[in-house]
Design a protein around this motif. Structure first.
Motif, PDB file in Angstrom:
ATOM      1  N   VAL A 120     -38.434 -10.142 -21.388  1.00 29.81           N
ATOM      2  CA  VAL A 120     -37.713 -11.273 -20.811  1.00 29.81           C
ATOM      3  C   VAL A 120     -36.245 -10.880 -20.741  1.00 29.81           C
ATOM      4  CG1 VAL A 120     -39.327 -13.045 -21.606  1.00 29.81           C
ATOM      5  CG2 VAL A 120     -37.413 -12.357 -23.075  1.00 29.81           C
ATOM      6  N   GLY A 121     -35.528 -11.472 -19.807  1.00 28.17           N
ATOM      7  CA  GLY A 121     -34.125 -11.130 -19.658  1.00 28.17           C
ATOM      8  C   GLY A 121     -33.323 -12.285 -19.086  1.00 28.17           C
ATOM      9  N   ALA A 122     -32.026 -12.221 -19.289  1.00 30.65           N
ATOM     10  CA  ALA A 122     -31.098 -13.198 -18.719  1.00 30.65           C
ATOM     11  C   ALA A 122     -29.779 -12.494 -18.485  1.00 30.65           C
ATOM     12  CB  ALA A 122     -30.909 -14.399 -19.652  1.00 30.65           C
ATOM     13  N   GLY A 123     -29.062 -12.933 -17.456  1.00 26.23           N
ATOM     14  CA  GLY A 123     -27.802 -12.267 -17.167  1.00 26.23           C
ATOM     15  C   GLY A 123     -27.019 -12.959 -16.085  1.00 26.23           C
ATOM     16  N   ILE A 124     -26.278 -12.151 -15.314  1.00 22.86           N
ATOM     17  CA  ILE A 124     -25.352 -12.686 -14.332  1.00 22.86           C
ATOM     18  C   ILE A 124     -25.513 -11.956 -13.002  1.00 22.86           C
ATOM     19  CG2 ILE A 124     -23.476 -11.109 -14.988  1.00 22.86           C
ATOM     20  CD1 ILE A 124     -21.565 -13.527 -14.536  1.00 22.86           C
ATOM     21  N   ASN A 125     -25.337 -12.715 -11.945  1.00 24.59           N
ATOM     22  CA  ASN A 125     -25.421 -12.175 -10.586  1.00 24.59           C
ATOM     23  C   ASN A 125     -24.092 -12.381  -9.862  1.00 24.59           C
ATOM     24  OD1 ASN A 125     -25.847 -13.430  -7.569  1.00 24.59           O
ATOM     25  ND2 ASN A 125     -26.959 -11.521  -7.847  1.00 24.59           N
ATOM     26  N   TYR A 126     -23.690 -11.366  -9.116  1.00 28.00           N
ATOM     27  CA  TYR A 126     -22.569 -11.502  -8.183  1.00 28.00           C
ATOM     28  C   TYR A 126     -23.087 -11.199  -6.787  1.00 28.00           C
ATOM     29  CZ  TYR A 126     -18.555 -10.324  -5.321  1.00 28.00           C
ATOM     30  OH  TYR A 126     -17.655 -10.261  -4.286  1.00 28.00           O
ATOM     31  N   THR A 127     -22.873 -12.086  -5.848  1.00 28.40           N
ATOM     32  CA  THR A 127     -23.300 -11.863  -4.470  1.00 28.40           C
ATOM     33  C   THR A 127     -22.093 -11.890  -3.546  1.00 28.40           C
ATOM     34  OG1 THR A 127     -25.500 -12.816  -4.814  1.00 28.40           O
ATOM     35  CG2 THR A 127     -24.694 -12.742  -2.557  1.00 28.40           C
ATOM     36  N   ARG A 128     -22.012 -10.879  -2.692  1.00 29.33           N
ATOM     37  CA  ARG A 128     -20.965 -10.781  -1.686  1.00 29.33           C
ATOM     38  C   ARG A 128     -21.589 -10.978  -0.306  1.00 29.33           C
ATOM     39  NH1 ARG A 128     -15.702 -11.400  -0.105  1.00 29.33           N
ATOM     40  NH2 ARG A 128     -15.255 -10.048   1.690  1.00 29.33           N
ATOM     41  N   PHE A 129     -21.140 -11.996   0.412  1.00 29.96           N
ATOM     42  CA  PHE A 129     -21.597 -12.242   1.774  1.00 29.96           C
ATOM     43  C   PHE A 129     -20.670 -11.514   2.743  1.00 29.96           C
ATOM     44  CE2 PHE A 129     -22.984 -15.979  -0.637  1.00 29.96           C
ATOM     45  CZ  PHE A 129     -24.329 -16.017  -0.328  1.00 29.96           C
ATOM     46  N   SER A 130     -21.258 -10.860   3.743  1.00 29.43           N
ATOM     47  CA  SER A 130     -20.471 -10.119   4.727  1.00 29.43           C
ATOM     48  C   SER A 130     -21.142 -10.209   6.094  1.00 29.43           C
ATOM     49  CB  SER A 130     -20.331  -8.648   4.305  1.00 29.43           C
ATOM     50  OG  SER A 130     -21.602  -8.024   4.266  1.00 29.43           O
ATOM     51  N   SER A 131     -20.472  -9.660   7.104  1.00 33.83           N
ATOM     52  CA  SER A 131     -21.006  -9.655   8.480  1.00 33.83           C
ATOM     53  C   SER A 131     -21.535 -11.035   8.865  1.00 33.83           C
ATOM     54  CB  SER A 131     -22.110  -8.604   8.630  1.00 33.83           C
ATOM     55  OG  SER A 131     -21.625  -7.319   8.308  1.00 33.83           O
ATOM     56  N   VAL A 132     -20.743 -12.063   8.534  1.00 31.61           N
ATOM     57  CA  VAL A 132     -21.158 -13.447   8.796  1.00 31.61           C
ATOM     58  C   VAL A 132     -20.949 -13.762  10.267  1.00 31.61           C
ATOM     59  CG1 VAL A 132     -20.780 -15.868   8.235  1.00 31.61           C
ATOM     60  CG2 VAL A 132     -20.586 -14.114   6.444  1.00 31.61           C
ATOM     61  N   GLY A 146     -23.361 -16.418 -10.413  1.00 26.80           N
ATOM     62  CA  GLY A 146     -24.372 -17.307 -10.976  1.00 26.80           C
ATOM     63  C   GLY A 146     -25.234 -16.598 -11.998  1.00 26.80           C
ATOM     64  N   GLY A 147     -26.097 -17.355 -12.637  1.00 31.86           N
ATOM     65  CA  GLY A 147     -26.985 -16.803 -13.649  1.00 31.86           C
ATOM     66  C   GLY A 147     -28.217 -16.158 -13.047  1.00 31.86           C
ATOM     67  N   ALA A 148     -28.965 -15.466 -13.901  1.00 32.07           N
ATOM     68  CA  ALA A 148     -30.224 -14.841 -13.500  1.00 32.07           C
ATOM     69  C   ALA A 148     -31.184 -14.871 -14.682  1.00 32.07           C
ATOM     70  CB  ALA A 148     -30.000 -13.407 -13.041  1.00 32.07           C
ATOM     71  N   LEU A 149     -32.436 -15.213 -14.416  1.00 27.92           N
ATOM     72  CA  LEU A 149     -33.498 -15.207 -15.423  1.00 27.92           C
ATOM     73  C   LEU A 149     -34.584 -14.248 -14.973  1.00 27.92           C
ATOM     74  CD1 LEU A 149     -33.757 -19.076 -16.005  1.00 27.92           C
ATOM     75  CD2 LEU A 149     -32.500 -17.415 -17.402  1.00 27.92           C
ATOM     76  N   GLN A 150     -35.247 -13.620 -15.935  1.00 28.84           N
ATOM     77  CA  GLN A 150     -36.159 -12.528 -15.605  1.00 28.84           C
ATOM     78  C   GLN A 150     -37.322 -12.477 -16.584  1.00 28.84           C
ATOM     79  OE1 GLN A 150     -34.380  -8.662 -16.366  1.00 28.84           O
ATOM     80  NE2 GLN A 150     -35.414  -7.758 -14.596  1.00 28.84           N
ATOM     81  N   VAL A 151     -38.501 -12.142 -16.061  1.00 28.09           N
ATOM     82  CA  VAL A 151     -39.663 -11.863 -16.903  1.00 28.09           C
ATOM     83  C   VAL A 151     -40.445 -10.751 -16.219  1.00 28.09           C
ATOM     84  CG1 VAL A 151     -41.068 -13.659 -15.789  1.00 28.09           C
ATOM     85  CG2 VAL A 151     -41.688 -12.839 -18.061  1.00 28.09           C
ATOM     86  N   GLY A 152     -41.000  -9.853 -17.005  1.00 29.05           N
ATOM     87  CA  GLY A 152     -41.731  -8.751 -16.399  1.00 29.05           C
ATOM     88  C   GLY A 152     -42.582  -8.028 -17.410  1.00 29.05           C
ATOM     89  N   VAL A 153     -43.228  -6.955 -16.936  1.00 28.34           N
ATOM     90  CA  VAL A 153     -44.070  -6.148 -17.822  1.00 28.34           C
ATOM     91  C   VAL A 153     -44.099  -4.723 -17.296  1.00 28.34           C
ATOM     92  CG1 VAL A 153     -46.202  -6.714 -16.578  1.00 28.34           C
ATOM     93  CG2 VAL A 153     -46.311  -5.983 -18.969  1.00 28.34           C
ATOM     94  N   ASP A 166     -42.260  -7.589 -11.925  1.00 24.16           N
ATOM     95  CA  ASP A 166     -41.018  -8.239 -12.339  1.00 24.16           C
ATOM     96  C   ASP A 166     -40.797  -9.494 -11.501  1.00 24.16           C
ATOM     97  OD1 ASP A 166     -38.203  -7.659 -13.808  1.00 24.16           O
ATOM     98  OD2 ASP A 166     -37.797  -8.414 -11.791  1.00 24.16           O
ATOM     99  N   VAL A 167     -40.391 -10.577 -12.166  1.00 21.78           N
ATOM    100  CA  VAL A 167     -40.082 -11.836 -11.473  1.00 21.78           C
ATOM    101  C   VAL A 167     -38.703 -12.306 -11.932  1.00 21.78           C
ATOM    102  CG1 VAL A 167     -40.783 -14.216 -11.031  1.00 21.78           C
ATOM    103  CG2 VAL A 167     -42.524 -12.452 -11.398  1.00 21.78           C
ATOM    104  N   LYS A 168     -37.860 -12.627 -10.966  1.00 19.90           N
ATOM    105  CA  LYS A 168     -36.505 -13.104 -11.271  1.00 19.90           C
ATOM    106  C   LYS A 168     -36.220 -14.412 -10.534  1.00 19.90           C
ATOM    107  CE  LYS A 168     -34.670  -9.150 -10.009  1.00 19.90           C
ATOM    108  NZ  LYS A 168     -35.786  -8.208 -10.103  1.00 19.90           N
ATOM    109  N   LYS A 169     -35.446 -15.262 -11.179  1.00 23.80           N
ATOM    110  CA  LYS A 169     -34.840 -16.427 -10.532  1.00 23.80           C
ATOM    111  C   LYS A 169     -33.340 -16.194 -10.578  1.00 23.80           C
ATOM    112  CE  LYS A 169     -34.460 -20.696  -8.888  1.00 23.80           C
ATOM    113  NZ  LYS A 169     -34.960 -21.108  -7.559  1.00 23.80           N
ATOM    114  N   VAL A 170     -32.721 -16.116  -9.399  1.00 27.10           N
ATOM    115  CA  VAL A 170     -31.301 -15.801  -9.301  1.00 27.10           C
ATOM    116  C   VAL A 170     -30.581 -16.978  -8.644  1.00 27.10           C
ATOM    117  CG1 VAL A 170     -29.588 -14.165  -8.441  1.00 27.10           C
ATOM    118  CG2 VAL A 170     -31.863 -13.352  -9.107  1.00 27.10           C
ATOM    119  N   PHE A 171     -29.470 -17.378  -9.236  1.00 29.93           N
ATOM    120  CA  PHE A 171     -28.740 -18.553  -8.757  1.00 29.93           C
ATOM    121  C   PHE A 171     -27.568 -18.103  -7.888  1.00 29.93           C
ATOM    122  CE2 PHE A 171     -31.030 -19.690 -12.550  1.00 29.93           C
ATOM    123  CZ  PHE A 171     -31.644 -20.880 -12.178  1.00 29.93           C
TER     124      PHE A 171
END
Length: 201
Positions: A120-132, A146-153, A166-171
């Protein structure tokens, strides 16, 4: 939903491999693991303003990650991909495109088990939007934290190779502006279901 079907398929495959695997792979402190995954992105497409039903498309994308094990059970993982192009729609009609680059860093706990190693994991996400590319007068904020949650095997295939699910939920979210005035907070908040291989060294 597609992500739910992929989730069940991935875990079924992992369970089968775990049943077939008789190897007890150990990971020592100081070990690196590199994984390559195919990942399905399924966005939540949630809008704070129902009158502005913005959405982006689901898609498959490549993903690579680099993990460092501080102990046999605790690791940090940096998750990377290339900038991803998405279609932007309003009420189901495409109105433009954009690209996003979403590196994510998680801290994981790997459970010591015979034949397979869930985590299991938890952390942080940074997203940069470009070419809009949006209609004149519309714009978005280019940065998202935003945050990130993770579970995998990880399922051992050999001494140095594993099969990974691996499954992640990223905010991820951004504000939408019309003529400089905020009209909506768009929550991408995707679920990412991935399968791939990993190598330790």
């Amino acid at each position: 939903m597609k992500s739910s079907m992929l989730f069940r398929f991935g875990w079924a495959a992992a369970a089968c491999l775990a049943a077939l695997s008789a190897q007890a792979q150990t990971v020592d402190s100081g070990t690196w693991m590199v994984r390559a995954r195919a990942v399905h992105l399924d966005p939540a497409n949630d809008n704070s303003n129902p009158a502005v039903p913005v959405s982006i498309n689901s898609k498959w994308l490549p993903e690579a990650d680099f993990s460092y094990f501080f102990t046999p059970n605790i690791a940090a993982e940096l998750i990377l991909t290339v900038p991803q192009k998405q279609r932007v729609s309003l009420a189901g009609t495409q109105i433009g495109t954009l690209k996003h680059l979403p590196p994510t860093l998680t801290l994981q706990y790997h459970f010591p088990m015979q034949g397979f190693k869930p985590y299991v994991g938890a952390g942080i996400n940074y997203t940069r939007f470009s070419s809009v590319n949006l209609p004149a007068g519309l714009s978005i904020d280019r940065n998202s934290w935003g945050g990130a949650l993770q579970v995998g095997v990880d399922i051992p295939l050999s001494k140095n190779m594993v099969f990974n699910v691996d499954v992640k939920k990223v905010f991820i979210r951004t504000d939408i502006h019309a003529a400089g005035t905020k009209i909506d907070t768009f929550k991408v908040d995707p679920v990412l279901v991935g399968v791939g291989l990993g190598w330790t060294f």
